[in-house]
Design a protein around this motif. Structure first.
Motif, PDB file in Angstrom:
ATOM      1  N   LEU A 130       0.825  -1.210   0.000  1.00 14.12           N
ATOM      2  CA  LEU A 130       0.000   0.000   0.000  1.00 14.12           C
ATOM      3  C   LEU A 130       0.862   1.265   0.000  1.00 14.12           C
ATOM      4  O   LEU A 130       0.366   2.364   0.172  1.00 14.12           O
ATOM      5  N   HIS A 131       2.174   1.060  -0.163  1.00 17.56           N
ATOM      6  CA  HIS A 131       3.098   2.197  -0.233  1.00 17.56           C
ATOM      7  C   HIS A 131       4.121   1.900  -1.323  1.00 17.56           C
ATOM      8  O   HIS A 131       5.190   1.351  -1.055  1.00 17.56           O
ATOM      9  N   ASN A 132       3.760   2.251  -2.530  1.00 11.59           N
ATOM     10  CA  ASN A 132       4.588   1.942  -3.702  1.00 11.59           C
ATOM     11  C   ASN A 132       4.436   3.085  -4.704  1.00 11.59           C
ATOM     12  O   ASN A 132       3.327   3.390  -5.134  1.00 11.59           O
ATOM     13  N   HIS A 133       5.574   3.723  -5.034  1.00  7.96           N
ATOM     14  CA  HIS A 133       5.532   4.780  -6.065  1.00  7.96           C
ATOM     15  C   HIS A 133       5.945   4.101  -7.365  1.00  7.96           C
ATOM     16  O   HIS A 133       7.119   3.775  -7.529  1.00  7.96           O
ATOM     17  N   PHE A 134       4.998   3.901  -8.264  1.00  3.75           N
ATOM     18  CA  PHE A 134       5.292   3.005  -9.386  1.00  3.75           C
ATOM     19  C   PHE A 134       6.502   3.418 -10.229  1.00  3.75           C
ATOM     20  O   PHE A 134       7.143   2.586 -10.846  1.00  3.75           O
ATOM     21  N   ALA A 162      -1.532  10.579   3.135  1.00  8.00           N
ATOM     22  CA  ALA A 162      -0.464  11.557   2.877  1.00  8.00           C
ATOM     23  C   ALA A 162       0.822  11.057   3.513  1.00  8.00           C
ATOM     24  O   ALA A 162       0.792  10.338   4.513  1.00  8.00           O
ATOM     25  N   HIS A 163       1.954  11.440   2.915  1.00  5.74           N
ATOM     26  CA  HIS A 163       3.269  11.154   3.491  1.00  5.74           C
ATOM     27  C   HIS A 163       3.531  12.166   4.607  1.00  5.74           C
ATOM     28  O   HIS A 163       3.637  13.368   4.338  1.00  5.74           O
ATOM     29  N   VAL A 164       3.626  11.690   5.820  1.00  3.33           N
ATOM     30  CA  VAL A 164       3.930  12.559   6.962  1.00  3.33           C
ATOM     31  C   VAL A 164       4.726  11.753   7.980  1.00  3.33           C
ATOM     32  O   VAL A 164       4.577  10.534   8.072  1.00  3.33           O
ATOM     33  N   GLN A 214       1.334   7.562   5.088  1.00  5.59           N
ATOM     34  CA  GLN A 214       2.507   6.904   4.507  1.00  5.59           C
ATOM     35  C   GLN A 214       3.697   7.266   5.389  1.00  5.59           C
ATOM     36  O   GLN A 214       3.953   8.443   5.628  1.00  5.59           O
ATOM     37  N   HIS A 215       4.392   6.293   5.901  1.00  5.63           N
ATOM     38  CA  HIS A 215       5.441   6.441   6.934  1.00  5.63           C
ATOM     39  C   HIS A 215       4.792   6.664   8.315  1.00  5.63           C
ATOM     40  O   HIS A 215       4.328   5.712   8.906  1.00  5.63           O
ATOM     41  N   GLY A 216       4.771   7.921   8.770  1.00  4.48           N
ATOM     42  CA  GLY A 216       4.186   8.205  10.085  1.00  4.48           C
ATOM     43  C   GLY A 216       5.024   7.663  11.231  1.00  4.48           C
ATOM     44  O   GLY A 216       4.593   7.660  12.384  1.00  4.48           O
ATOM     45  N   SER A 244       6.863  -1.239  -0.032  1.00  6.65           N
ATOM     46  CA  SER A 244       8.171  -1.280  -0.691  1.00  6.65           C
ATOM     47  C   SER A 244       8.763   0.114  -0.946  1.00  6.65           C
ATOM     48  O   SER A 244       9.965   0.246  -1.093  1.00  6.65           O
ATOM     49  N   ASP A 245       7.918   1.144  -1.051  1.00 11.52           N
ATOM     50  CA  ASP A 245       8.322   2.516  -1.381  1.00 11.52           C
ATOM     51  C   ASP A 245       8.901   2.577  -2.796  1.00 11.52           C
ATOM     52  O   ASP A 245       8.167   2.832  -3.736  1.00 11.52           O
ATOM     53  N   ASP A 246      10.207   2.321  -2.962  1.00 12.95           N
ATOM     54  CA  ASP A 246      10.840   2.429  -4.281  1.00 12.95           C
ATOM     55  C   ASP A 246      11.802   1.253  -4.471  1.00 12.95           C
ATOM     56  O   ASP A 246      13.003   1.376  -4.184  1.00 12.95           O
TER      57      ASP A 246
HETATM   58 ZN    ZN Z   1       6.781   6.991  -0.212  1.00 12.14          ZN
END
Ligand code: ZN
Length: 312
Positions: free
Chosen positions: A23-27, A192-194, A216-218, A273-275
């Motif tokens: 649920l955290h993947n920047h394609f 949101a990324h925070v 996202q993160h937190g 996975s993020d990136d």
């Molecule tokens: Zn991210």
């Protein structure tokens, strides 16, 4: 083999066979290295040691990605590579999407063309995966510009969620209130990324101001018990990316990653996975690393995995 056995035996191949959410993947950087190599000849190398500045990140980008994918075809290839990656990884729920600026840049300003690029790659490469299509925005962008871009997205029922990323300190979170109010009215899940670069208080404020469902993160929330309680009481999910946090110098090491503190205090967390292309961080590897470094127990990791698969 079940997931817990697979972790204990360090069997990555078996971990891959177990269903997982990402649920955290920047394609854009979420694709399969091998798929991209086969299609472009490009050998994109990940980093293994923490980097010390965003300049190093930019240098990696220009060396490994550059302008090669800045075309309609290039963008479609990155989308395909992301589905190929998720499939190899055993991801069964994948939340990805395009940045609002990409609509005009790569899809002729045509929202159906953009949606179709994701849906056709999905159908062709990994139809068994549940796709949750996301609208993405960069935090440094001017609000009027974002609202203008978003006017093409509102009303399009293909989207599941909205996310905000980029430089967390670029402008106050309150500036995005009107956008998130509209997104809520559109029935989107709000993210949101925070709390990656910011503080625990930033996490609380973003959740309150934007009425977020997920962060996202937190991870900074772990520094303040009252924010942990706030996240638990309000059922806010954190989609955490441990290797990315480590390689960007946000945490000292994987063993002491705050995900353990958050999850043991009842916060709903998932592992993403993020990136993948820069961090070599597919979801299966993230689970294995968190187990092998002693951060989380196999039962805790299995619980996180199963919770990530729930429909919310
Ligand atoms: Zn991210």
């Amino acid at each position: 083999m079940d997931f817990i056995d697979a972790l204990q035996q360090g069997n990555l191949e078996e971990i891959r066979k177990c269903p997982k959410a990402d649920l955290h993947n920047h394609f854009v950087l979420g694709g399969s290295r091998q798929y991209l190599k086969e299609h472009t000849g490009k050998d994109i190398k990940p980093i293994f040691e923490p980097i010390h500045s965003m300049d190093e990140m930019h240098a990696w980008n220009s060396q490994n990605i550059g302008e090669d994918f800045n075309s309609s075809e290039g963008r479609r290839l990155l989308i395909e590579a992301t589905f190929a990656q998720a499939k190899e990884d055993g991801v069964t729920i994948l939340e990805i999407g395009e940045d609002v600026w990409g609509l005009g840049e790569f899809f002729n300003g045509n929202i159906e063309e953009l949606v179709n690029a994701f849906e056709s790659a999905h159908k062709e490469i990994a139809p068994e995966i549940e796709l949750r299509l996301q609208i993405g925005m960069s935090r440094h962008c001017d609000i009027a510009y974002l609202e203008d871009c978003l006017s093409h997205f509102w009303g399009c029922k293909a989207f599941y969620s909205i996310d905000l990323y980029g430089d967390e300190l670029a402008q106050p979170i309150e500036n995005f209130k009107s956008i998130y109010r509209r997104a809520k009215a559109e029935g989107l899940r709000l993210k949101a990324h925070v709390g990656e670069w910011g503080t625990a208080e930033d996490v609380r404020r973003a959740v309150e101001e934007l009425e977020l469902d997920e962060v996202q993160h937190g991870t900074a929330a772990a520094e303040d018990p009252s924010v942990i309680r706030f996240l638990v009481d309000n059922h806010i999910r954190l989609n955490i990316t441990p290797t990315s946090n480590y390689l960007l110098g946000r945490v000292k090491d994987m063993k002491t990653h705050p995900i353990a503190e958050l999850c043991r205090n009842g916060v709903d967390v998932t592992i993403g996975s993020d990136d993948v292309l820069i961090f070599d961080s597919d979801v299966s590897k993230e689970y294995l690393r968190l187990y092998q470094c002693g951060c989380l127990k196999p039962e805790e990791l299995d619980d996180i995995r199963k919770k990530g698969l729930r429909t919310v």
